[in-house]
Design a protein around this motif. Structure first.
Motif, mmCIF file in Angstrom:
data_model
loop_
_atom_site.group_PDB
_atom_site.id
_atom_site.type_symbol
_atom_site.label_atom_id
_atom_site.label_comp_id
_atom_site.label_asym_id
_atom_site.label_seq_id
_atom_site.Cartn_x
_atom_site.Cartn_y
_atom_site.Cartn_z
ATOM 1 N N PRO A 25 0.816 -1.226 0.000
ATOM 2 C CA PRO A 25 0.000 0.000 0.000
ATOM 3 C C PRO A 25 0.850 1.279 0.000
ATOM 4 N N TYR A 26 2.007 1.236 0.637
ATOM 5 C CA TYR A 26 2.871 2.418 0.680
ATOM 6 C C TYR A 26 3.524 2.675 -0.677
ATOM 7 N N ILE A 27 3.880 1.608 -1.368
ATOM 8 C CA ILE A 27 4.446 1.757 -2.719
ATOM 9 C C ILE A 27 3.385 2.342 -3.645
ATOM 10 N N LYS A 28 2.170 1.827 -3.553
ATOM 11 C CA LYS A 28 1.079 2.354 -4.382
ATOM 12 C C LYS A 28 0.806 3.819 -4.053
ATOM 13 N N LYS A 29 0.846 4.165 -2.785
ATOM 14 C CA LYS A 29 0.594 5.554 -2.381
ATOM 15 C C LYS A 29 1.693 6.471 -2.922
ATOM 16 N N ALA A 30 2.942 6.021 -2.900
ATOM 17 C CA ALA A 30 4.048 6.827 -3.444
ATOM 18 C C ALA A 30 3.846 7.052 -4.944
ATOM 19 N N ILE A 31 3.425 6.031 -5.635
ATOM 20 C CA ILE A 31 3.179 6.157 -7.079
ATOM 21 C C ILE A 31 2.057 7.162 -7.321
ATOM 22 N N LYS A 32 0.966 7.044 -6.573
ATOM 23 C CA LYS A 32 -0.158 7.968 -6.743
ATOM 24 C C LYS A 32 0.265 9.406 -6.463
ATOM 25 N N ARG A 33 1.021 9.609 -5.400
ATOM 26 C CA ARG A 33 1.472 10.965 -5.057
ATOM 27 C C ARG A 33 2.298 11.583 -6.180
ATOM 28 N N ARG A 34 3.074 10.769 -6.858
ATOM 29 C CA ARG A 34 3.897 11.274 -7.964
ATOM 30 C C ARG A 34 3.074 11.501 -9.225
ATOM 31 N N LEU A 35 2.028 10.695 -9.426
ATOM 32 C CA LEU A 35 1.218 10.826 -10.638
ATOM 33 C C LEU A 35 0.232 11.993 -10.570
ATOM 34 N N ILE A 36 -0.294 12.310 -9.403
ATOM 35 C CA ILE A 36 -1.337 13.332 -9.290
ATOM 36 C C ILE A 36 -0.904 14.686 -9.863
ATOM 37 N N PRO A 37 0.288 15.220 -9.542
ATOM 38 C CA PRO A 37 0.667 16.502 -10.152
ATOM 39 C C PRO A 37 0.764 16.410 -11.686
ATOM 40 N N LEU A 38 1.190 15.269 -12.187
ATOM 41 C CA LEU A 38 1.268 15.078 -13.639
ATOM 42 C C LEU A 38 -0.131 15.010 -14.254
ATOM 43 N N LEU A 39 -1.062 14.397 -13.541
ATOM 44 C CA LEU A 39 -2.451 14.342 -14.000
ATOM 45 C C LEU A 39 -3.040 15.752 -14.059
ATOM 46 N N ASP A 40 -2.724 16.558 -13.053
ATOM 47 C CA ASP A 40 -3.229 17.929 -13.016
ATOM 48 C C ASP A 40 -2.645 18.773 -14.149
ATOM 49 N N GLU A 41 -1.517 18.312 -14.710
ATOM 50 C CA GLU A 41 -0.886 19.020 -15.830
ATOM 51 C C GLU A 41 -1.241 18.403 -17.185
ATOM 52 N N GLY A 42 -2.104 17.379 -17.208
ATOM 53 C CA GLY A 42 -2.561 16.843 -18.479
ATOM 54 C C GLY A 42 -2.137 15.425 -18.816
ATOM 55 N N LEU A 43 -1.556 14.695 -17.879
ATOM 56 C CA LEU A 43 -1.198 13.294 -18.135
ATOM 57 C C LEU A 43 -2.432 12.508 -18.549
ATOM 58 N N GLU A 44 -2.297 11.710 -19.616
ATOM 59 C CA GLU A 44 -3.427 10.930 -20.136
ATOM 60 C C GLU A 44 -3.230 9.425 -19.993
ATOM 61 N N TRP A 45 -1.995 8.956 -20.153
ATOM 62 C CA TRP A 45 -1.718 7.515 -20.150
ATOM 63 C C TRP A 45 -0.613 7.159 -19.156
ATOM 64 N N VAL A 46 -0.793 6.038 -18.479
ATOM 65 C CA VAL A 46 0.278 5.370 -17.737
ATOM 66 C C VAL A 46 0.472 4.040 -18.442
ATOM 67 N N ILE A 47 1.717 3.767 -18.849
ATOM 68 C CA ILE A 47 2.021 2.473 -19.461
ATOM 69 C C ILE A 47 3.045 1.750 -18.593
ATOM 70 N N THR A 48 2.997 0.448 -18.636
ATOM 71 C CA THR A 48 3.862 -0.370 -17.798
ATOM 72 C C THR A 48 4.117 -1.714 -18.477
#
Length: 185
Positions: A25-48
């Motif tokens: 859960p902590y790893i997932k939370k770290a990923i979310k925290r890093r993605l949210i500012p990018l989403l607010d700037e227009g991020l559309e896709w996450v690929i893995t």
């Protein structure tokens, strides 16, 4: 940035052998925290690449973020067909559940595993199709499988301005400490 590649350690490289491990859960939370500012700037896709570990936890984080960011899309691009075939049944079910909810899934090679060239081809494609990378990598903790992707993405950063974001173990530990303090307050 429209598309970001998220990857990192395989679960066993972190000493994690099932999805119920306390660190997940902590790893997932770290990923979310890093993605949210990018989403607010227009991020559309996450690929893995969709391997068992940070890749699949990132997928779960994206699926959770889609509740607040319904325009966010998830793509899983594997090296070869049926990468989960040799996994334990529980992990196969988890993988297939995530795959069913992804917006795009495809192997680079439609053949089963044939050789390391499939992984190089996958990584080439992932780097080509993304504007940046969010990589869980910690040189002090362990080199592991993300070392190659880190080297390639840093080279691409110098040559093309590719965005490189690193998550370190200290960041995940800090999130765990914050949550544990909040539980005791």
């Amino acid at each position: 940035m429209k598309t970001i590649l998220v990857t990192g350690y395989r679960a066993h490289e972190l000493g994690i052998y099932d999805s119920k491990h306390a660190a997940v859960p902590y790893i997932k939370k770290a990923i979310k925290r890093r993605l949210i500012p990018l989403l607010d700037e227009g991020l559309e896709w996450v690929i893995t690449p969709g391997q068992y570990g940070v890749d699949l936890w990132a997928c779960e984080a994206v699926l959770e973020l889609q509740e607040d960011y319904p325009g966010l899309k998830l793509g899983i691009i594997t090296a070869h067909a049926a990468p989960e075939e040799r996994w334990k049944e529980e992990k196969q079910q988890e993988y297939r559940r995530i795959l069913a909810r992804a917006d795009y899934c495809a192997p680079v090679s439609k053949a089963p595993y044939e050789g390391s060239w499939q992984f190089r081809a996958r990584d080439d494609l992932l780097l080509r199709k993304s504007d940046g990378i969010l990589l869980f990598y910690d040189e002090e903790a362990a080199e592991g499988s993300p070392k190659y992707m880190k080297e390639r993405s840093l080279k691409k950063q110098v040559e093309e301005g590719y965005a490189v974001y690193l998550i370190y173990a200290e960041e995940i530990q800090s999130i765990a400490d914050e949550e544990n303090r909040a539980d005791y307050e």
